[in-house]
Design an enzyme around this catalytic site. Structure first.
Site, short mmCIF file in Angstrom:
data_model
loop_
_atom_site.label_atom_id
_atom_site.label_comp_id
_atom_site.label_asym_id
_atom_site.label_seq_id
_atom_site.Cartn_x
_atom_site.Cartn_y
_atom_site.Cartn_z
N CYS A 87 0.88 -1.01 -0.05
CA CYS A 87 0.10 0.03 0.19
C CYS A 87 0.90 1.28 0.26
CB CYS A 87 -1.06 -0.01 1.06
SG CYS A 87 -2.25 1.11 0.79
N HIS A 197 -3.74 -4.64 -0.47
CA HIS A 197 -3.37 -5.41 0.88
C HIS A 197 -3.39 -6.73 0.76
CE1 HIS A 197 -3.02 -1.85 3.46
NE2 HIS A 197 -4.17 -1.51 2.57
N GLU A 199 -2.40 -9.00 2.87
CA GLU A 199 -2.68 -9.65 4.06
C GLU A 199 -4.15 -9.45 4.50
OE1 GLU A 199 -2.37 -5.30 5.04
OE2 GLU A 199 -1.49 -6.68 3.58
#
Length: 216
Positions: A87, A197, A199
């Protein structure tokens, strides 16, 4: 989803800007040994360094420099040691960021400007597909329609780095579209990064992180 077992040491660089706990959990899922720290020696000596980032470009750069993260990233890359940005952690790798008309100097690992998204709806928040290049290691094993989670109002719309050395592999650039196409990920030697992202991107994001860990 079954992920390959690995035993690599990864530092999530904690400079005050980023979802470090989410990144830690996602990386641990790959089997890596993960530590959240800003300790200079640990960040330098890890097999991989992950640099998260949320918020404003200028604030992230200020926090990174205060924690000597700019120096750590530069030294690691000079030695061919892997770094991955996520990001705003990707955005700060470019030459500059422009927010509200104010220009802030980035790390200048890649040329280009991070500028406001050119779309009717901003921020770009939610799931989107990407267009990965042939031979991508980052997206290996992922379907072309795999979706990843984005949350951002700024992006790089033009990739301008040229590679003239025939012995060097040209960077692999992945694109996505929100209004206008923007850079969604880059694989450039030891330096990889994603605008989205991983994650927060479920199994697709977990596979992507596993791919990165597998190159360490």
């Amino acid at each position: 989803m079954e992920l390959s077992a690995v035993s690599k040491k990864v530092v999530v660089f904690d400079y005050g800007f980023g979802n470090v706990r989410s990144a830690e959990r996602a990386l641990a899922r790959t089997g890596a040994e993960v530590e959240i720290t800003r300790d200079f020696d640990r960040a330098m000596n890890a097999d991989g360094l992950l640099v998260p980032g949320v918020g404003a470009f200028a604030a992230c750069m200020a926090g990174l420099r205060e924690a000597r993260g700019d120096w750590i990233i530069d030294r690691r890359l000079s030695g061919g040691r892997p770094v991955m940005g996520i990001c705003v952690g990707m955005q700060i790798l470019f030459a500059r960021g422009i927010e509200h008309g104010v220009e802030t100097e980035g790390l200048d690992e890649w040329p280009g400007s991070v500028e406001p998204l050119q779309a009717e709806i901003v921020p770009h928040m939610g799931w989107n597909t990407v267009d990965a290049p042939a031979g991508s290691e980052l997206f290996a094993g992922l379907d072309a329609d795999a979706r990843f989670y984005f949350v951002h109002s700024y992006a790089v719309h033009d990739w301008s780095l040229e590679t003239h050395n025939q012995a060097m592999r040209a960077p692999r650039v992945t694109w996505s579209t929100h209004g206008k196409p923007f850079v969604a990920a880059v694989e450039n030697g030891a330096l990889w990064a994603t605008q989205f992202h991983p994650e927060k991107s479920g199994d697709a994001g977990a596979q992507l992180l596993t791919n990165w860990i597998g190159t360490l």
